[in-house]
Design an enzyme around this catalytic site. Structure first.
Site, short mmCIF file in Angstrom:
data_model
loop_
_atom_site.label_atom_id
_atom_site.label_comp_id
_atom_site.label_asym_id
_atom_site.label_seq_id
_atom_site.Cartn_x
_atom_site.Cartn_y
_atom_site.Cartn_z
N HIS A 72 0.83 -1.22 0.00
CA HIS A 72 0.00 0.00 0.00
C HIS A 72 0.86 1.26 0.00
CE1 HIS A 72 1.04 0.88 4.18
NE2 HIS A 72 0.91 -0.41 4.41
N GLU A 93 -1.35 -6.80 7.86
CA GLU A 93 -0.01 -6.55 8.38
C GLU A 93 0.18 -7.34 9.68
OE1 GLU A 93 2.99 -6.25 8.24
OE2 GLU A 93 3.32 -4.15 7.67
N HIS A 107 0.64 -5.58 2.62
CA HIS A 107 1.48 -4.87 3.59
C HIS A 107 2.92 -5.38 3.56
CE1 HIS A 107 -2.25 -3.24 5.35
NE2 HIS A 107 -2.73 -4.41 4.98
N ARG A 149 -5.93 1.02 4.49
CA ARG A 149 -4.85 1.59 3.69
C ARG A 149 -4.54 0.72 2.47
NH1 ARG A 149 -2.75 -0.27 8.55
NH2 ARG A 149 -0.88 -1.59 8.55
#
Length: 201
Positions: free
Chosen positions: A9, A85, A155, A58
């Site tokens: 991202h 993440e 991520h 995100r």
């Protein structure tokens, strides 16, 4: 032949503030949105069959910007927590520089970069690997074997786990791998999922 594209991202607000983010659901910055747009421009020539992302906004926002840029907004999108993440536990939200002063740079580097050591209350890269890679094997590999092109927007650590698996990177070498935000990493496979080519675009 199939193509897999991995994209971290764009810059998030915690990236900008130099904070440990983990699975805190922070937004993209304006620069992060521009990075996602730039990533989209780099993959415009590829026709994807399906996209995957995490449960965090995100990554989802980055994917939405990318899909708009490549004019593939109607493509199926799968969201799954296996691509989230890694959890940084007690470190989440803390400034990285201040944390290094408190615990020592070496300790913070071990928490951030080692394969097996967990930060307090958090996940190690090994833990992330153990949820991300089985999901990839069961859900995504069969599509690639069928010749489908797949886009994953996720991520730093979930993508590092996938890179370990795909490129057979060992526990030591992965500590030196850093995935830049908004930069597509492209894998081209043959029918047996042997990598023919891998590159950052």
């Amino acid at each position: 032949m199939a193509i897999l594209t991995l994209i971290r991202h764009g810059q998030s607000s915690y990236n900008l503030e130099n904070r440990f983010t983990g699975n805190v659901d922070v937004a993209l910055t304006p620069l992060g949105e521009q990075e996602a747009l730039s990533a989209g421009k780099k993959i415009k020539a590829i026709n994807y069959d399906i996209a995957y992302t995490s449960m965090l906004k995100r990554a989802q926002k980055s994917l939405a910007i990318i899909l708009q840029e490549i004019h593939q907004k109607t493509m199926p999108v799968v969201r799954n927590g296996a691509l989230d993440e890694r959890k940084y536990g007690d470190l989440q939200g803390l400034n990285k520089e201040e944390t290094a002063k408190k615990y020592g740079e070496e300790q913070v580097l071990i928490w951030r970069r080692s394969f097996a050591v967990r930060p307090p209350g958090g996940e190690s890269l090994e833990d992330t690997y153990n949820r991300t890679v089985p999901y990839y094997q069961s859900e995504i590999e069969p599509k690639l074997k069928d010749g489908e092109n797949v886009l994953i927007v996720a991520h730093g650590n979930s993508l590092r786990a996938l890179m370990m698996y795909l490129e057979k990177i060992d526990n030591e070498a992965i500590s030196k791998v850093n995935i830049p935000t908004g930069t597509p990493r492209n894998y081209t496979f043959d029918g047996q999922l042997n990598i023919l080519k891998v590159e950052y675009l």
